[in-house]
Design a protein around this motif. Structure first.
Motif, mmCIF file in Angstrom:
data_model
loop_
_atom_site.group_PDB
_atom_site.id
_atom_site.type_symbol
_atom_site.label_atom_id
_atom_site.label_comp_id
_atom_site.label_asym_id
_atom_site.label_seq_id
_atom_site.Cartn_x
_atom_site.Cartn_y
_atom_site.Cartn_z
ATOM 1 N N CYS A 34 40.550 32.213 29.487
ATOM 2 C CA CYS A 34 40.268 33.586 29.022
ATOM 3 C C CYS A 34 39.415 34.380 30.011
ATOM 4 C CB CYS A 34 39.624 33.570 27.642
ATOM 5 S SG CYS A 34 38.041 32.724 27.619
ATOM 6 N N ILE A 35 38.748 33.742 30.966
ATOM 7 C CA ILE A 35 37.972 34.537 31.944
ATOM 8 C C ILE A 35 38.797 34.867 33.188
ATOM 9 C CG2 ILE A 35 35.768 33.532 31.152
ATOM 10 C CD1 ILE A 35 35.553 32.312 34.063
ATOM 11 N N ARG A 36 40.036 34.338 33.220
ATOM 12 C CA ARG A 36 40.887 34.608 34.406
ATOM 13 C C ARG A 36 41.468 36.012 34.355
ATOM 14 N NH1 ARG A 36 44.429 29.469 36.390
ATOM 15 N NH2 ARG A 36 42.747 27.958 36.132
ATOM 16 N N ALA A 84 32.737 37.913 27.470
ATOM 17 C CA ALA A 84 32.976 38.040 28.915
ATOM 18 C C ALA A 84 32.144 39.179 29.475
ATOM 19 C CB ALA A 84 34.451 38.298 29.174
ATOM 20 N N PRO A 85 31.504 38.988 30.658
ATOM 21 C CA PRO A 85 30.688 40.064 31.209
ATOM 22 C C PRO A 85 31.517 41.215 31.757
ATOM 23 C CG PRO A 85 30.533 38.057 32.564
ATOM 24 C CD PRO A 85 31.528 37.795 31.481
ATOM 25 N N VAL A 86 31.282 42.414 31.232
ATOM 26 C CA VAL A 86 31.992 43.608 31.720
ATOM 27 C C VAL A 86 31.006 44.757 31.860
ATOM 28 C CG1 VAL A 86 34.389 43.290 30.930
ATOM 29 C CG2 VAL A 86 32.670 44.049 29.303
ATOM 30 N N GLU A 124 25.211 36.448 26.907
ATOM 31 C CA GLU A 124 24.274 37.569 27.125
ATOM 32 C C GLU A 124 23.641 37.452 28.510
ATOM 33 O OE1 GLU A 124 23.371 40.151 25.325
ATOM 34 O OE2 GLU A 124 24.613 39.704 23.572
ATOM 35 N N TYR A 125 23.283 36.208 28.880
ATOM 36 C CA TYR A 125 22.662 36.028 30.197
ATOM 37 C C TYR A 125 23.659 36.342 31.310
ATOM 38 C CZ TYR A 125 19.895 34.495 34.091
ATOM 39 O OH TYR A 125 19.212 34.489 35.289
ATOM 40 N N SER A 126 24.917 35.904 31.114
ATOM 41 C CA SER A 126 25.942 36.188 32.133
ATOM 42 C C SER A 126 26.082 37.690 32.324
ATOM 43 C CB SER A 126 27.296 35.624 31.706
ATOM 44 O OG SER A 126 27.204 34.236 31.639
ATOM 45 N N ASP A 133 21.047 31.316 41.531
ATOM 46 C CA ASP A 133 22.338 31.382 40.850
ATOM 47 C C ASP A 133 22.121 31.307 39.336
ATOM 48 O OD1 ASP A 133 23.521 31.472 43.345
ATOM 49 O OD2 ASP A 133 23.970 29.332 43.409
ATOM 50 N N GLY A 134 22.947 32.018 38.598
ATOM 51 C CA GLY A 134 22.794 32.045 37.137
ATOM 52 C C GLY A 134 23.419 30.838 36.457
ATOM 53 N N SER A 135 24.155 30.071 37.218
ATOM 54 C CA SER A 135 24.897 28.923 36.698
ATOM 55 C C SER A 135 23.965 27.806 36.227
ATOM 56 C CB SER A 135 25.759 28.388 37.841
ATOM 57 O OG SER A 135 24.943 28.207 38.989
ATOM 58 N N VAL A 192 34.730 30.847 41.041
ATOM 59 C CA VAL A 192 34.620 30.550 42.469
ATOM 60 C C VAL A 192 34.376 31.850 43.225
ATOM 61 C CG1 VAL A 192 37.104 30.743 43.001
ATOM 62 C CG2 VAL A 192 35.675 29.230 44.362
ATOM 63 N N ARG A 193 33.521 31.752 44.220
ATOM 64 C CA ARG A 193 33.328 32.917 45.097
ATOM 65 C C ARG A 193 33.441 32.471 46.534
ATOM 66 N NH1 ARG A 193 28.246 36.131 44.172
ATOM 67 N NH2 ARG A 193 27.584 35.309 46.148
ATOM 68 N N MET A 194 34.316 33.153 47.269
ATOM 69 C CA MET A 194 34.461 32.866 48.687
ATOM 70 C C MET A 194 33.722 33.976 49.435
ATOM 71 S SD MET A 194 38.441 31.932 48.384
ATOM 72 C CE MET A 194 38.929 30.425 47.518
ATOM 73 N N SER A 243 29.714 27.386 28.158
ATOM 74 C CA SER A 243 30.587 28.372 27.512
ATOM 75 C C SER A 243 29.736 29.588 27.115
ATOM 76 C CB SER A 243 31.189 27.703 26.268
ATOM 77 O OG SER A 243 31.774 28.673 25.457
ATOM 78 N N TYR A 244 30.356 30.783 27.127
ATOM 79 C CA TYR A 244 29.606 32.007 26.806
ATOM 80 C C TYR A 244 29.031 32.013 25.393
ATOM 81 C CZ TYR A 244 31.423 34.215 31.035
ATOM 82 O OH TYR A 244 31.715 34.522 32.322
ATOM 83 N N ASP A 245 29.648 31.251 24.472
ATOM 84 C CA ASP A 245 29.151 31.342 23.087
ATOM 85 C C ASP A 245 27.999 30.379 22.791
ATOM 86 O OD1 ASP A 245 30.621 29.061 23.091
ATOM 87 O OD2 ASP A 245 32.251 29.834 21.830
HETATM 88 C C1 LIG Z 1 25.882 35.030 42.815
HETATM 89 O O1 LIG Z 1 26.564 34.776 41.699
HETATM 90 C C2 LIG Z 1 27.871 35.135 41.322
HETATM 91 O O2 LIG Z 1 28.608 35.764 42.002
HETATM 92 C C3 LIG Z 1 28.235 34.651 40.026
HETATM 93 C C4 LIG Z 1 29.402 35.122 39.365
HETATM 94 C C5 LIG Z 1 30.160 34.399 38.521
HETATM 95 C C6 LIG Z 1 31.252 34.846 37.706
HETATM 96 C C7 LIG Z 1 32.468 35.225 38.266
HETATM 97 C C8 LIG Z 1 32.721 35.322 39.731
HETATM 98 C C9 LIG Z 1 33.634 35.575 37.416
HETATM 99 C C10 LIG Z 1 33.526 35.090 35.999
HETATM 100 C C11 LIG Z 1 32.178 35.324 35.434
HETATM 101 C C12 LIG Z 1 31.016 34.733 36.209
HETATM 102 C C13 LIG Z 1 29.749 35.476 35.813
HETATM 103 C C14 LIG Z 1 30.776 33.268 35.857
HETATM 104 C C15 LIG Z 1 27.406 33.768 39.514
HETATM 105 O O3 LIG Z 1 27.722 33.097 38.433
HETATM 106 C C16 LIG Z 1 26.696 32.558 37.706
HETATM 107 C C17 LIG Z 1 25.942 33.555 36.956
HETATM 108 C C18 LIG Z 1 25.993 33.223 35.666
HETATM 109 C C19 LIG Z 1 25.262 33.832 34.536
HETATM 110 C C20 LIG Z 1 26.854 32.111 35.544
HETATM 111 O O4 LIG Z 1 27.147 31.565 34.515
HETATM 112 O O5 LIG Z 1 27.299 31.728 36.746
#
Ligand SMILES: COC(=O)C(/C=C/C1=C(C)CCCC1(C)C)=C/O[C@H]1C=C(C)C(=O)O1
Ligand code: AKG
Ligand code: FE2
Length: 360
Positions: free
Chosen positions: A150-152, A2-4, A333-335, A230-232, A208-210, A306-308
């Motif tokens: 687990c990311i909640r 998890a990214p911290v 790692e990218y996250s 976006d990193g997604s 989700v981001r609002m 998934s992160y792994d």
């Molecule tokens: C602009 O992008 C973002 O805000 C963002 C953040 C995502 C995340 C959360 C809000 C909480 C849980 C972790 C996570 C990083 C997914 C973008 O998300 C992209 C960036 C990566 C990398 C990804 O997987 O999604």
């Protein structure tokens, strides 16, 4: 993983833009004022011939060959499209918009019960701020990790409005299905097996981001959201019904506004699909601008492996004509890299790029 954040960081005072708006200062605070080159051009909001493509999911689901071709072109040439007939009940779409709006309209004290700690991305506040001299976006954000559990961070799921949690659960379930369906047809459009991404991703990460952008007295000086990709793998963006036109994507040298279409959702290719497709489908830089009188709400879902998962360009998309452009890496790692750097156009993806010998 998890990214911290690992180091304590000093970000200085971050004004809440809704409170700033209420106070109506004569000038916009310096920290929001962009350098000349970064300021948006304020132009009349006319629909242009440069509109992002529209994809009809109901046609895709009948594997309509023309629609698959349109999808391929949309991904290759735009990295963005609007999807119609997406299959999500319009009440669900309306409900999430209402709870998001209700949340942002709560008193600041209530919203601050769910703070986004400096350097983190979940909760209420401004993400991607890492220093005292960094420019700020004219935006309030509320972001939550949704899947896998687990990311909640349950402490950040608000108790007000009372139907927020249930509404987000229902919405996220529907958006997850949509992402899986879209990825299936994106795979088909690349000549790959429909299930390839689903199998590779494991239990996909979903967040989700609002984003709420209040009106700004000087939209010519500020940005609602800094340029970024976006990193997604895939992003699903819902624009509020009566929101101002604010999303812009960079096509060549031009910032093209995305004209909202009733009942459509905006989809964009994220960095992860760019890597997997060896750059055939690219993530595209985008930003949000503000409006003098109108506000804007966007509800954005990030869908990623998934992160792994270890990933890199898919063997099917690498050959002599298309040499491998990205290295292999772990998505966790990218996250971590993504969320510990400021939004900076497409620079975040340098993490994965193999520098070609001819590039400078
Ligand atoms: C602009 O992008 C973002 O805000 C963002 C953040 C995502 C995340 C959360 C809000 C909480 C849980 C972790 C996570 C990083 C997914 C973008 O998300 C992209 C960036 C990566 C990398 C990804 O997987 O999604
Ligand atoms: O508000 C918008 O339309 C832009 C949102 C966005 O790009 C994001 O949250 O990543
Ligand atoms: Fe984005």
């Amino acid at each position: 993983m998890a990214p911290v954040p690992s180091l304590p960081i000093k970000v200085g005072h971050i004004d809440d833009v809704q409170e700033l708006r209420k106070a109506k200062p004569a000038t916009v605070p310096e920290r929001f004022i962009r350098d000349m080159a970064d300021r948006p051009k304020v132009v009349p909001n006319l629909s242009s011939s440069l509109d992002i493509p529209i994809i009809d999911l109901s046609k895709l689901m009948k594997t309509d060959k023309d629609e698959v071709m349109q999808l391929k072109t949309a991904c290759e040439e735009w990295g963005f499209f609007q999807v119609l007939n997406h299959g999500i009940d319009l009440n669900v779409v309306e409900d999430i918009e209402n709870v998001a709006k209700d949340f942002f309209m709560l008193p600041l004290q209530e919203k601050q019960k769910y703070p986004m700690a400096p350097g983190t991305v979940q909760g209420y506040g401004q993400a991607f701020v890492f220093s005292e001299n960094q420019k700020l976006d004219w935006c309030n954000m509320f972001a939550l990790g949704v899947e896998p559990p687990c990311i909640r961070n349950p402490k950040l799921w608000p108790s007000k409005p009372v139907n927020f949690r249930e509404t987000l659960e229902i919405y996220s379930r529907e958006v997850r299905k949509l992402c899986k369906t879209l990825l299936k047809y994106i795979a088909v459009s690349l000549g790959l097996k429909g299930g390839v991404f689903e199998e590779m991703f494991g239990v996909a990460v979903q967040a989700v981001r609002m984003n709420y952008y209040p009106p700004c007295s000087r939209p010519d000086l500020v940005l609602g959201l800094s340029p970024h990709s976006d990193g997604s793998a895939l992003t699903v963006l819902q624009q509020g019904k009566d929101s101002s036109v604010g999303l812009q994507i960079l096509k060549g040298q031009t910032w093209v506004p995305v004209q909202p279409i009733p009942n459509a959702l905006v989809i964009n290719i994220g960095d992860t699909l760019e890597v997997l497709t060896n750059g055939k489908y690219k993530s595209v830089e985008h930003r949000a601008v503000t409006h003098k009188e109108r506000d804007r709400l966007s509800i954005v879902t990030f869908y990623a492996p998934s992160y792994d998962i270890e990933l890199g360009p898919m063997a099917e998309l690498v050959d002599e004509k298309n040499p491998c452009r990205y290295r292999r890496y772990n998505h966790g790692e990218y996250s971590k890299h993504y969320v510990t750097n400021k939004l900076q156009g497409k620079r975040t993806l340098d993490f994965a790029k193999i520098q070609s010998k001819t590039s400078n």
